[in-house]
Motif scaffolding. Structure first.
Motif, PDB file in Angstrom:
ATOM      1  N   CYS A 140       0.817  -1.227   0.000  1.00  0.00           N
ATOM      2  CA  CYS A 140       0.000   0.000   0.000  1.00  0.00           C
ATOM      3  C   CYS A 140       0.845   1.271   0.000  1.00  0.00           C
ATOM      4  O   CYS A 140       0.383   2.312  -0.463  1.00  0.00           O
ATOM      5  CB  CYS A 140      -0.939  -0.003   1.205  1.00  0.00           C
ATOM      6  N   LYS A 233      -7.011  -3.595   3.264  1.00  0.00           N
ATOM      7  CA  LYS A 233      -6.347  -2.510   2.541  1.00  0.00           C
ATOM      8  C   LYS A 233      -5.450  -3.054   1.429  1.00  0.00           C
ATOM      9  O   LYS A 233      -5.355  -2.471   0.352  1.00  0.00           O
ATOM     10  CB  LYS A 233      -5.519  -1.663   3.511  1.00  0.00           C
ATOM     11  N   SER A 236      -7.656  -4.133  -1.479  1.00  0.00           N
ATOM     12  CA  SER A 236      -8.160  -2.925  -2.154  1.00  0.00           C
ATOM     13  C   SER A 236      -7.093  -2.313  -3.051  1.00  0.00           C
ATOM     14  O   SER A 236      -7.378  -1.895  -4.176  1.00  0.00           O
ATOM     15  CB  SER A 236      -8.625  -1.894  -1.113  1.00  0.00           C
ATOM     16  N   SER A 237      -5.855  -2.267  -2.566  1.00  0.00           N
ATOM     17  CA  SER A 237      -4.755  -1.696  -3.353  1.00  0.00           C
ATOM     18  C   SER A 237      -4.428  -2.565  -4.557  1.00  0.00           C
ATOM     19  O   SER A 237      -4.170  -2.052  -5.653  1.00  0.00           O
ATOM     20  CB  SER A 237      -3.504  -1.539  -2.478  1.00  0.00           C
ATOM     21  N   ARG A 239      -6.443  -4.615  -6.173  1.00  0.00           N
ATOM     22  CA  ARG A 239      -7.524  -4.550  -7.166  1.00  0.00           C
ATOM     23  C   ARG A 239      -7.434  -3.287  -8.009  1.00  0.00           C
ATOM     24  O   ARG A 239      -7.917  -3.255  -9.144  1.00  0.00           O
ATOM     25  CB  ARG A 239      -8.880  -4.604  -6.465  1.00  0.00           C
TER      26      ARG A 239
END
Length: 317
Positions: A140, A233, A236-237, A239
């Motif tokens: 991230c 997190k 999410s990063s 994707r």
């Protein structure tokens, strides 16, 4: 801070008749069938040797190969060391008892075993949480990774984990030492587990139970929430990355650690949730083997089979 005077009062003002006068406990975690004893001995001796040798190999590889001198493998080598200690806390005594046809463990030995089991089991959780944070920063915040994960900071994280867990295991042991035990000294487990010891006590255990539940929430559920948040997190990063190749590489970096976390938490939570619903403590003891013996044994294989850097380092070694 208001709880400290109460705890000191609880320790210092106990009545003399509550002091423990017993000399040993009996560990009844496995069946007494003589025909099964050689099989159980061979099985656990094999798993213990695999655990020690596999984790020692991981430590040796991470120390000797300069390509692995990174925060991720520093934490992995610490996890391997803790896994060796974790298994060594319970399995050798069990093997000795099987070999000598004895189920006894001294009072001092039982308290010591319980203390080290608490220390290394929760330390395992802390290290898995730190490794999840390392993955979170790497994926991230890649541009800030070198700045954040400095060697001094990594060493501090491990040191603080050790200090917290030493104090926690010491406190739990001190509180058990001030319980009194009657005639029922049979522990339906293959090691001295905290909950079983507290349930055997004749004296008031309300303070111990509050401490157990509080530490379980803070030191068990707290790290789990941190791990889940880190991976939320991370996913999410990943994707948001457009390149499929880069996404696959990012997922593969987390796969080993996620496998270890899932194995440890699923087995340990399964054991304690099932023990709350059933009175069959021997089945719970058998299930406890999963997270206390099998998981430390599988960790080196999971990392060595899924991690390309570890496999390359093993070939070079």
């Amino acid at each position: 801070m208001a709880l400290l005077p109460r705890f000191v009062s609880y320790v210092n003002h106990r009545s003399p008749e509550n002091e423990t006068q017993i000399s040993e406990f009996l560990l009844l975690g496995f069946p007494e069938d003589p025909e099964l004893q050689p099989f159980i001995f061979g099985l656990f001796l094999s798993m213990f040797l695999l655990t020690v040798l596999g984790n020692l190999l991981i430590i040796l590889v991470t120390i000797s190969d300069s390509h692995l001198h990174t925060p991720m493998y520093f934490f992995l080598s610490n996890l391997s060391f803790v896994d060796i200690c974790f298994t060594s806390t319970t399995v050798p005594k069990m093997l000795v008892n099987i070999q000598t046809q004895s189920k006894a463990i001294t009072y001092a030995g039982c308290i010591t075993q319980m203390q080290f089991f608490i220390l290394f089991s929760v330390l395992d959780i802390f290290l898995l949480t730190i490794m999840a944070y390392d993955q979170f920063v790497a994926i991230c915040h890649p541009l800030h990774y070198v700045v954040i994960m400095k060697p001094q900071f990594c060493g501090l994280l491990v040191l603080v984990s050790w200090i917290i867990n030493i104090l926690h295991s010491w406190l739990q042991s001190i509180m058990v030492l001030h319980l009194s035990f009657c005639t029922d000294l049979e522990i339906p487990h293959f090691f001295c587990e905290l909950n079983h010891l507290v349930h055997l006590a004749c004296s008031d255990t309300s303070v111990n139970e509050v401490m157990i539940y509080t530490s379980s929430l803070l030191l068990g559920c707290g790290p789990l929430i941190c791990i889940l948040y880190s991976y939320f997190k991370i996913v999410s990063s990943i994707r948001a990355i457009s390149s499929a190749q880069v996404r696959y590489k990012a997922f593969s970096t987390c796969a080993s650690h996620l496998s270890v976390v899932s194995l440890f938490y699923c087995t340990s939570l399964g054991v304690y949730l099932s023990s709350a619903e059933t009175q069959n403590s021997r089945s719970t003891a058998t299930a406890s083997v999963m997270y206390s013996v099998v998981t430390p044994m599988l960790n080196p294989f999971i990392y060595s089979l899924r991690d390309k850097d570890i496999k390359s380092a093993l070939r070079r070694l």
